[in-house]
Design a protein around this motif. Structure first.
Motif, mmCIF file in Angstrom:
data_model
loop_
_atom_site.group_PDB
_atom_site.id
_atom_site.type_symbol
_atom_site.label_atom_id
_atom_site.label_comp_id
_atom_site.label_asym_id
_atom_site.label_seq_id
_atom_site.Cartn_x
_atom_site.Cartn_y
_atom_site.Cartn_z
ATOM 1 N N SER A 169 -6.763 0.097 6.379
ATOM 2 C CA SER A 169 -7.236 -0.855 7.386
ATOM 3 C C SER A 169 -8.616 -0.439 7.903
ATOM 4 O O SER A 169 -9.490 -1.275 8.097
ATOM 5 N N VAL B 158 -0.416 -0.169 8.992
ATOM 6 C CA VAL B 158 -1.285 -1.356 9.019
ATOM 7 C C VAL B 158 -1.254 -2.011 10.408
ATOM 8 O O VAL B 158 -2.297 -2.381 10.954
ATOM 9 N N ALA C 203 -3.584 -5.057 3.733
ATOM 10 C CA ALA C 203 -4.404 -4.445 4.778
ATOM 11 C C ALA C 203 -5.875 -4.714 4.533
ATOM 12 O O ALA C 203 -6.646 -4.975 5.461
#
Lengths: 320, 172
Positions: free
Chosen positions: A14, B52, B135
């Motif tokens: 991320s 995530v 993600a």
């Protein structure tokens, strides 16, 4: 155990979305002035309020390590990245004690060993509190500097110990990327030493003492070639996995440095497809360092009003 | 060495009475191994999903679906266990009258037990990779579902063969 990093790797994936891309670098390059560059960085969330370039870059390095500390308590795999900082601080501590100068702003932040501990160990002549290999090197460097007053010899001892520790850490980790990175770092360090020694006409004995043995380069052949001439050195490199390094060194030293950084990027890019192991975390730290280094090049170019073409030829490949 | 004859000692052992024991063992193994595989799998994908969501809570819905994919093997194992229990006289049906029939029930449960456990773990690995994909590229969620779903095929095949076998044994 490959599965202990699943959570950490997912967070890294991320975070990778926030890494600077080639478009971001182009946007920075398109800034007309140094101040505009700083504003653009600030808009992207870089820094922590202090508008100076050094503070922004230091804050980004700090953020990276804070993130890694959040993800894992075990920094052993990251020692490959921390040893150069530690050994640099050790050099500073040894020289400060031997020369009797009070150390001020000489220690780099972010090492695995506290610089104040190093300083105390050197002052007391008792290195037992340092990691074993570091203690032996510190003891040898300290006594060599006391007896010979040769700062370069002291550096050689500690640099070689640093490379040996790197290689050992890479091997013991059992993680391919750590092993390959340590090997690449050791080889690049040997090439840089050989080139400098060749240009300054250093003796074979110096080269034998300074070059650390590594898997992809034969230190003895490298020393023999460096004692003869630069052409012999490049000829030797051309038959090793670092043939391209010889071409880049013929071009310029900055081209060689860019080549080294780009090889690191090539090495870590495959970690983008790895959802397990510590590899993606390690790659993330290197990617962050690479973008900080790229931003430093751009800022320094803009500050000195260098031509865009000159800045661009020094820019590193990006991870994303 | 001479064969040992229990009957010669006057001990009469009815081997056929073990039929229901082996049949129950099959039901237990199907539920147990499928459950273990799914627990490991959902645990692994849960870690990735949490990673995530820590960075981007808006992806919760997408990663939750991917997290649950390796959970189906546990459900299939439970189903096989339940169907077996209804056939062997515990929740219904008739207890196997011979040892051979009991062993047949055990054999019929094994595909689901073994494939369930192994496929759950491998599906979890595929799901973790897909969670990484989501993600970085949330718009690729549809494609990311397909990769772990491929592994599901083999769990479904094992489920089919186990059900067909279990429901046919009684008529043998």
């Amino acid at each position: 155990m490959t599965e202990e990093y699943i959570y950490a790797v997912a967070r890294v994936r991320s975070r990778e979305l926030n890494l600077l891309s080639r478009q971001d670098v182009d946007q920075l390059m398109a800034c007309r002035t140094y101040d505009e560059c700083l504003r653009t960085l600030s808009d992207k969330g870089w820094g922590d309020g202090d508008p100076s370039a050094e503070a922004i870059l230091a804050a980004e390095e700090e953020k990276t390590w804070a993130f890694i500390h959040e993800l894992t308590d075990d920094l052993t795999p990251f020692k490959v990245l921390l040893y150069p900082t530690d050994y640099n601080n050790l050099k500073a501590a040894v020289k400060a004690v031997v020369t009797g100068v009070e150390p001020r702003d000489v220690f780099l932040p972010g090492g695995a060993v506290d610089p104040e501990l190093m300083l105390r160990c050197v002052r007391e002549g008792d290195f037992s509190e340092l990691p074993e290999t570091m203690a032996a090197a510190a003891d040898e460097a300290y006594h060599t500097l006391l007896q010979t007053e040769d700062g370069q010899l002291c550096d050689v001892i500690l640099d070689r110990a640093c490379v040996a520790d790197l290689l050992q850490c890479g091997r013991e980790s059992g993680v391919e990327i750590l092993r390959d990175y340590a090997e690449l770092t050791a080889a690049v360090s040997d090439i840089k030493i050989a080139v400098r020694a060749c240009k300054t006409g250093k003796s074979r004995a110096f080269l034998d003492a300074a070059l650390a043995p590594c898997g992809t380069l034969d230190a003895s052949s490298l020393a023999v070639a460096a004692c003869k001439s630069l052409d012999d050195l490049f000829a030797y490199l051309s038959v090793t996995p670092y043939g391209e390094a010889a071409e880049k060194l013929r071009e310029s030293y900055s081209a060689f440095e860019k080549y080294c950084d780009d090889r690191v990027m090539d090495l870590i890019k495959e970690q983008k497809m790895n959802p397990f192991t510590v590899g993606p975390l390690f790659a993330y730290v290197l990617a962050r360092r690479n973008e900080i280094s790229t931003v430093r090049i751009i800022l320094s170019g803009k500050l000195n009003e260098l031509d865009d073409g000159m800045i661009r030829e020094r820019l590193r490949d990006m991870y994303v | 060495m001479e064969n040992f004859d229990l009957n010669a000692l006057g001990v009469v052992f009815d081997w056929d009475a073990l039929g229901v024991v082996f049949a129950l063992l099959g039901a237990v193994l199907a539920a147990l191994m499928g459950g273990i595989g799914s627990a490991i799998g959902v645990g692994m994908t849960g870690q990735a999903a949490a990673g995530v969501v820590t960075e981007d809570p808006s992806k919760f819905g997408k990663v939750l679906i991917l997290q649950l994919l390796p959970g189906t093997q546990g459900i299939y194992g439970l189903l096989i266990g339940f169907v077996t229990l209804t056939q062997i006289g515990i929740l219904g049906g008739e207890a196997p009258t011979t040892l051979a029939k009991g062993l047949l029930y055990l054999a019929a449960c094994l595909p689901m037990a073994i494939v369930g456990m192994v496929s759950a773990k491998w599906q979890a690995k595929a799901s973790v990779s897909s969670i990484s994909l989501v993600a970085k590229k949330p718009d690729q969620f549809g494609k990311s579902m397909i990769f772990p779903a491929m592994v599901e095929t083999y769990a479904v095949l094992a489920l089919l063969i186990s059900i067909l076998s279990i429901t046919s044994i009684a008529s043998l």
